[in-house]
Design an enzyme around this catalytic site. Structure first.
Site, PDB file in Angstrom:
ATOM      1  N   GLU A 281     176.980  45.940   3.042  1.00  0.00           N
ATOM      2  CA  GLU A 281     175.811  46.806   3.276  1.00  0.00           C
ATOM      3  C   GLU A 281     175.156  46.439   4.600  1.00  0.00           C
ATOM      4  O   GLU A 281     174.683  47.300   5.338  1.00  0.00           O
ATOM      5  CB  GLU A 281     174.801  46.710   2.130  1.00  0.00           C
ATOM      6  CG  GLU A 281     175.289  47.300   0.830  1.00  0.00           C
ATOM      7  CD  GLU A 281     175.783  48.740   0.964  1.00  0.00           C
ATOM      8  OE1 GLU A 281     175.102  49.560   1.589  1.00  0.00           O
ATOM      9  OE2 GLU A 281     176.878  49.040   0.448  1.00  0.00           O
ATOM     10  N   TRP A 284     176.878  48.330   7.050  1.00  0.00           N
ATOM     11  CA  TRP A 284     176.395  49.703   7.277  1.00  0.00           C
ATOM     12  C   TRP A 284     175.250  49.702   8.289  1.00  0.00           C
ATOM     13  O   TRP A 284     175.109  50.610   9.112  1.00  0.00           O
ATOM     14  CB  TRP A 284     175.935  50.350   5.961  1.00  0.00           C
ATOM     15  CG  TRP A 284     177.067  51.026   5.244  1.00  0.00           C
ATOM     16  CD1 TRP A 284     177.807  50.520   4.223  1.00  0.00           C
ATOM     17  CD2 TRP A 284     177.601  52.335   5.520  1.00  0.00           C
ATOM     18  NE1 TRP A 284     178.761  51.432   3.845  1.00  0.00           N
ATOM     19  CE2 TRP A 284     178.657  52.556   4.617  1.00  0.00           C
ATOM     20  CE3 TRP A 284     177.293  53.336   6.436  1.00  0.00           C
ATOM     21  CZ2 TRP A 284     179.399  53.745   4.607  1.00  0.00           C
ATOM     22  CZ3 TRP A 284     178.025  54.521   6.428  1.00  0.00           C
ATOM     23  CH2 TRP A 284     179.061  54.704   5.520  1.00  0.00           C
ATOM     24  N   TRP A 312     169.257  76.720   8.520  1.00  0.00           N
ATOM     25  CA  TRP A 312     168.238  75.989   7.763  1.00  0.00           C
ATOM     26  C   TRP A 312     167.099  76.919   7.362  1.00  0.00           C
ATOM     27  O   TRP A 312     166.768  77.851   8.094  1.00  0.00           O
ATOM     28  CB  TRP A 312     167.662  74.846   8.613  1.00  0.00           C
ATOM     29  CG  TRP A 312     168.669  73.822   9.049  1.00  0.00           C
ATOM     30  CD1 TRP A 312     169.157  73.650  10.310  1.00  0.00           C
ATOM     31  CD2 TRP A 312     169.313  72.832   8.232  1.00  0.00           C
ATOM     32  NE1 TRP A 312     170.067  72.618  10.342  1.00  0.00           N
ATOM     33  CE2 TRP A 312     170.182  72.092   9.068  1.00  0.00           C
ATOM     34  CE3 TRP A 312     169.261  72.489   6.876  1.00  0.00           C
ATOM     35  CZ2 TRP A 312     170.972  71.050   8.609  1.00  0.00           C
ATOM     36  CZ3 TRP A 312     170.041  71.446   6.421  1.00  0.00           C
ATOM     37  CH2 TRP A 312     170.880  70.747   7.266  1.00  0.00           C
ATOM     38  N   ASN A 347     167.987  52.945  -2.515  1.00  0.00           N
ATOM     39  CA  ASN A 347     169.012  53.672  -1.732  1.00  0.00           C
ATOM     40  C   ASN A 347     169.619  54.855  -2.487  1.00  0.00           C
ATOM     41  O   ASN A 347     169.779  55.940  -1.933  1.00  0.00           O
ATOM     42  CB  ASN A 347     170.125  52.705  -1.312  1.00  0.00           C
ATOM     43  CG  ASN A 347     171.189  53.419  -0.491  1.00  0.00           C
ATOM     44  OD1 ASN A 347     170.890  54.004   0.530  1.00  0.00           O
ATOM     45  ND2 ASN A 347     172.429  53.397  -0.975  1.00  0.00           N
ATOM     46  N   TRP A 365     167.395  68.333   8.009  1.00  0.00           N
ATOM     47  CA  TRP A 365     167.316  66.891   7.752  1.00  0.00           C
ATOM     48  C   TRP A 365     166.248  66.204   8.607  1.00  0.00           C
ATOM     49  O   TRP A 365     165.692  65.172   8.204  1.00  0.00           O
ATOM     50  CB  TRP A 365     168.679  66.223   7.943  1.00  0.00           C
ATOM     51  CG  TRP A 365     169.251  66.300   9.333  1.00  0.00           C
ATOM     52  CD1 TRP A 365     170.093  67.263   9.794  1.00  0.00           C
ATOM     53  CD2 TRP A 365     169.024  65.408  10.432  1.00  0.00           C
ATOM     54  NE1 TRP A 365     170.413  67.027  11.109  1.00  0.00           N
ATOM     55  CE2 TRP A 365     169.770  65.889  11.534  1.00  0.00           C
ATOM     56  CE3 TRP A 365     168.282  64.241  10.585  1.00  0.00           C
ATOM     57  CZ2 TRP A 365     169.776  65.248  12.778  1.00  0.00           C
ATOM     58  CZ3 TRP A 365     168.291  63.613  11.824  1.00  0.00           C
ATOM     59  CH2 TRP A 365     169.024  64.109  12.908  1.00  0.00           C
ATOM     60  N   TRP A 388     170.142  60.034   6.983  1.00  0.00           N
ATOM     61  CA  TRP A 388     169.885  61.482   6.871  1.00  0.00           C
ATOM     62  C   TRP A 388     171.088  62.297   7.292  1.00  0.00           C
ATOM     63  O   TRP A 388     171.468  63.261   6.630  1.00  0.00           O
ATOM     64  CB  TRP A 388     168.623  61.864   7.665  1.00  0.00           C
ATOM     65  CG  TRP A 388     167.414  61.607   6.828  1.00  0.00           C
ATOM     66  CD1 TRP A 388     166.603  60.510   6.879  1.00  0.00           C
ATOM     67  CD2 TRP A 388     166.933  62.426   5.755  1.00  0.00           C
ATOM     68  NE1 TRP A 388     165.629  60.591   5.915  1.00  0.00           N
ATOM     69  CE2 TRP A 388     165.805  61.767   5.210  1.00  0.00           C
ATOM     70  CE3 TRP A 388     167.319  63.637   5.206  1.00  0.00           C
ATOM     71  CZ2 TRP A 388     165.082  62.289   4.148  1.00  0.00           C
ATOM     72  CZ3 TRP A 388     166.596  64.164   4.140  1.00  0.00           C
ATOM     73  CH2 TRP A 388     165.497  63.488   3.615  1.00  0.00           C
TER      74      TRP A 388
HETATM   75  C1  LIG Z   1     168.210  59.342   3.736  1.00  0.00           C
HETATM   76  C2  LIG Z   1     168.253  57.843   3.958  1.00  0.00           C
HETATM   77  C3  LIG Z   1     167.346  57.246   4.824  1.00  0.00           C
HETATM   78  C4  LIG Z   1     167.379  55.861   5.031  1.00  0.00           C
HETATM   79  N1  LIG Z   1     166.453  55.293   5.891  1.00  0.00           N
HETATM   80  C5  LIG Z   1     166.493  53.957   6.123  1.00  0.00           C
HETATM   81  C6  LIG Z   1     165.576  53.343   7.019  1.00  0.00           C
HETATM   82  O1  LIG Z   1     164.749  54.001   7.660  1.00  0.00           O
HETATM   83  N2  LIG Z   1     165.625  51.993   7.147  1.00  0.00           N
HETATM   84  C7  LIG Z   1     166.542  51.223   6.486  1.00  0.00           C
HETATM   85  O2  LIG Z   1     166.553  49.998   6.655  1.00  0.00           O
HETATM   86  N3  LIG Z   1     167.450  51.785   5.664  1.00  0.00           N
HETATM   87  C8  LIG Z   1     167.447  53.124   5.455  1.00  0.00           C
HETATM   88  N4  LIG Z   1     168.362  53.679   4.590  1.00  0.00           N
HETATM   89  C9  LIG Z   1     169.433  52.838   4.025  1.00  0.00           C
HETATM   90  C10 LIG Z   1     169.143  52.175   2.668  1.00  0.00           C
HETATM   91  O3  LIG Z   1     168.638  53.109   1.773  1.00  0.00           O
HETATM   92  C11 LIG Z   1     168.164  50.993   2.773  1.00  0.00           C
HETATM   93  O4  LIG Z   1     168.553  50.125   3.804  1.00  0.00           O
HETATM   94  C12 LIG Z   1     168.147  50.215   1.449  1.00  0.00           C
HETATM   95  O5  LIG Z   1     167.721  51.046   0.406  1.00  0.00           O
HETATM   96  C13 LIG Z   1     167.209  49.033   1.574  1.00  0.00           C
HETATM   97  O6  LIG Z   1     167.110  48.353   0.362  1.00  0.00           O
HETATM   98  P1  LIG Z   1     167.596  46.853   0.205  1.00  0.00           P
HETATM   99  O7  LIG Z   1     167.062  46.040   1.341  1.00  0.00           O
HETATM  100  O8  LIG Z   1     167.241  46.434  -1.156  1.00  0.00           O
HETATM  101  O9  LIG Z   1     169.149  47.035   0.387  1.00  0.00           O
HETATM  102  P2  LIG Z   1     170.442  46.085  -0.015  1.00  0.00           P
HETATM  103  O10 LIG Z   1     171.239  46.910  -0.927  1.00  0.00           O
HETATM  104  O11 LIG Z   1     169.937  44.786  -0.521  1.00  0.00           O
HETATM  105  O12 LIG Z   1     171.172  45.942   1.341  1.00  0.00           O
HETATM  106  C14 LIG Z   1     170.932  44.880   2.265  1.00  0.00           C
HETATM  107  C15 LIG Z   1     170.603  45.448   3.635  1.00  0.00           C
HETATM  108  O13 LIG Z   1     171.700  46.186   4.139  1.00  0.00           O
HETATM  109  C16 LIG Z   1     171.231  47.291   4.902  1.00  0.00           C
HETATM  110  N5  LIG Z   1     171.667  48.540   4.253  1.00  0.00           N
HETATM  111  C17 LIG Z   1     171.845  48.769   2.943  1.00  0.00           C
HETATM  112  N6  LIG Z   1     172.291  50.028   2.739  1.00  0.00           N
HETATM  113  C18 LIG Z   1     172.368  50.601   3.954  1.00  0.00           C
HETATM  114  C19 LIG Z   1     172.762  51.889   4.416  1.00  0.00           C
HETATM  115  N7  LIG Z   1     173.180  52.842   3.578  1.00  0.00           N
HETATM  116  N8  LIG Z   1     172.720  52.148   5.747  1.00  0.00           N
HETATM  117  C20 LIG Z   1     172.328  51.192   6.619  1.00  0.00           C
HETATM  118  N9  LIG Z   1     171.941  49.954   6.243  1.00  0.00           N
HETATM  119  C21 LIG Z   1     171.968  49.662   4.932  1.00  0.00           C
HETATM  120  C22 LIG Z   1     169.720  47.231   4.903  1.00  0.00           C
HETATM  121  O14 LIG Z   1     169.294  46.577   6.083  1.00  0.00           O
HETATM  122  C23 LIG Z   1     169.438  46.398   3.657  1.00  0.00           C
HETATM  123  O15 LIG Z   1     168.214  45.724   3.710  1.00  0.00           O
HETATM  124  C24 LIG Z   1     168.348  55.073   4.369  1.00  0.00           C
HETATM  125  C25 LIG Z   1     169.254  55.684   3.496  1.00  0.00           C
HETATM  126  C26 LIG Z   1     169.211  57.061   3.292  1.00  0.00           C
HETATM  127  C27 LIG Z   1     170.182  57.687   2.345  1.00  0.00           C
END
Ligand SMILES: Cc1cc2nc3c(=O)[nH]c(=O)nc-3n(C[C@H](O)[C@H](O)[C@H](O)COP(=O)(O)OP(=O)(O)OC[C@H]3O[C@@H](n4cnc5c(N)ncnc54)[C@H](O)[C@@H]3O)c2cc1C
Length: 482
Positions: A281, A284, A312, A347, A365, A388
């Site tokens: 993650e 990502w 849209w 997420n 979006w 997004w």
């Molecule tokens: C529409 C949409 C908008 C989002 N906007 C943001 C945002 O503005 N800022 C943001 O940090 N994340 C964003 N995310 C990605 C993700 O949802 C969050 O990073 C995640 O929910 C954070 O929770 P966590 O720290 O418990 O994640 P964990 O599951 O514990 O993951 C650890 C870290 O990995 C990174 N990560 C995890 N999933 C993703 C992902 N899909 N894409 C990129 N990095 C990821 C984050 O830095 C996160 O803190 C978005 C996802 C979607 C679908």
């Protein structure tokens, strides 16, 4: 002869441990002047939103406290970064300015200009990698191109040497004889005039120490189940490190190294599988920065330009219902209310609400990205854009357009007892699990018993999902076939 002062320009690296710019200044010798410059107008079209500013205020305050523990302090200024740095260099006779890189397009342009101007003054201006495991330009395909698909990108990252070990916190941060003038943190007016931020303060502890503790808690309590629990918004299955990462209260290198050390001290397959998924993650996050760096137009434009013709809808009423968590779809409304109250959303639920906005409501979006930008404490230009565009179908490695999330089945699958909905949509709390994700299918008696009157205590769905799905697919076919 004594060494001239060095300025450390703090930005999104609000920590003293594993801070390459600070570590370099300490190694150089001489006094150190830590500075934060508030310059929202330099962020281009994406100056920090209201929720991020709340976090920033507390994070800066925590950074100042960490520096004070080392007999140093944070100098706070606002205005044009270049003018302020040039002034500080002149007034303090500083010989070096060090900072950790940011990757947003407007910031990269600014930083290049600042670096040139400082070097023209004879100053040693240097930037470092403080927020990524791999620099975006270090990873490329065999043909020398940037990646647009995650799996080969992450494979290429993993084929590199392990990220460097983090720098320890400096033992001492030498202070200058005279401190430059500083604003009080309150003068930046980051906190709201009316205190709507109570939910954010209740949900989070900001700062470097809180971030380190949160990582340990996650590794001890949740990483072993991460692979299966990460999709469940009703349990604490993820790390919740995203705002800490965004503000650089913790670095991905620290997470990488602490996670590896944790694994070395545990047995059991779950932890290894969970940790691998967790680090992917972070992958990502790396991928998002890779895309932002190589395709700097993506915060405002579709990556796949086929979507430039997408029809849209301009539906202000539906957009408002979505923003307020009043769509009539419980899992969507729970997510939007969690976001409004705490500045964060799980997420899985981010994907569900984003799919609902862009496909069920066919609203652009960018409307969703802007709302998230203002309300998320982890709002991050790279991740938000990628999230997004991925959900809307117009981004890199995007979900195929026809995979339109069904908000009812998603709710039933990932919030099976409805606990997440009950927490954030309390007017539905007394509905049995069977109806909690589709109250409109409950009988009148069951609704009365649960104290629910559809259209009064809770909205009737603003669209019919099956019909909305057809409409979205038709819209997509129109651009697909051209
Ligand atoms: C529409 C949409 C908008 C989002 N906007 C943001 C945002 O503005 N800022 C943001 O940090 N994340 C964003 N995310 C990605 C993700 O949802 C969050 O990073 C995640 O929910 C954070 O929770 P966590 O720290 O418990 O994640 P964990 O599951 O514990 O993951 C650890 C870290 O990995 C990174 N990560 C995890 N999933 C993703 C992902 N899909 N894409 C990129 N990095 C990821 C984050 O830095 C996160 O803190 C978005 C996802 C979607 C679908």
């Amino acid at each position: 002869m004594s060494t001239s002062p060095a300025i450390v320009w703090f930005r999104q690296d609000l920590r003293i441990e594993d801070n390459p710019a600070l570590a370099t200044a300490v190694k150089r010798g001489g006094p150190i002047i830590p500075v934060y410059i508030h310059a929202p107008e330099e962020e281009g079209e994406w100056p920090a939103g209201a929720a991020s500013n709340v976090w920033l205020h507390h994070s800066l305050s925590a950074l100042d406290a960490s520096l004070q523990d080392k007999h140093s302090r944070l100098i706070v200024r606002k205005g044009r970064s270049q003018d302020i740095l040039e002034g500080l260099v002149r007034d303090a006779g500083a010989g070096a300015v060090y900072w950790n890189r940011r990757y947003e397009p407007a910031i990269r342009t600014r930083d290049e200009t600042v670096k040139t101007a400082l070097r023209d003054m004879g100053c040693d201006a240097m930037s470092f990698n403080g927020s990524l495991l791999f620099e975006p330009w270090e990873i490329e395909s065999k043909q020398g191109d940037p990646y647009q698909v995650f799996t080969p990108f992450w494979k290429a990252c993993l084929a590199k040497d392990d990220p460097a070990e983090p720098f320890p916190a400096p033992r001492k941060i030498p202070a200058p004889n005279d401190w430059p003038a500083s604003l009080e943190l309150d003068a930046l007016r980051l906190l709201p005039g009316i205190s709507w931020d109570e939910g954010i303060r209740e949900a989070w502890s900001m700062g470097e120490r809180a971030a380190a503790e949160q990582l340990i808690r996650f590794l001890e309590d949740a990483v072993a189940d991460y692979d299966s629990a990460r999709d469940r918004p009703d349990i604490l299955g993820t790390s919740r490190l995203s705002p800490h990462l965004h503000f650089g209260e913790i670095s991905p290198r620290q997470i990488w190294s602490t996670t590896q050390n944790h694994l070395a001290g545990t047995t059991g397959k779950g932890a290894a599988k969970g940790a691998e998924k967790f680090l992917a993650e972070l992958g990502w996050r790396e991928f998002s920065y890779h895309l932002l760096y190589h395709f700097p137009h993506v915060p405002n434009e579709n990556l796949r330009d086929q979507f430039n013709r997408f029809p849209w809808a301009d539906d202000e009423k539906a957009l408002r219902a979505w923003q307020k968590g009043m769509t009539g779809y419980p899992i969507v409304d729970a997510g939007m209310r969690e976001l409004w109250t705490t500045g964060w959303m799980h997420n899985r639920v981010r994907m569900i609400v984003a799919s609902f906005l862009t496909k069920d409501l066919i609203i652009h979006w960018l409307e969703g990205a802007r709302w998230f930008w203002d309300t998320l404490v982890d709002a991050d230009l790279a991740n938000n854009t990628q999230g997004w565009q991925w959900t809307a179908g117009c981004g890199a490695d995007a979900a195929p357009y026809f995979r339109i999330f069904n908000p009812v089945t998603q709710g039933e699958r990932y919030d099976p007892d409805g606990d997440y909905v009950r927490q954030w949509v309390p007017e539905l709390a007394n509905l049995p699990p069977k109806w909690i994700h589709k109250p409109w299918e409950a009988s009148e008696v069951e609704l009365i018993e649960a104290g629910v009157t559809l259209g009064d205590t809770y909205p009737i769905p603003i669209v019919d999902h099956a019909q909305a799905r057809e409409r979205a697919l038709e819209a997509y076919n129109a651009i697909k076939n051209k």
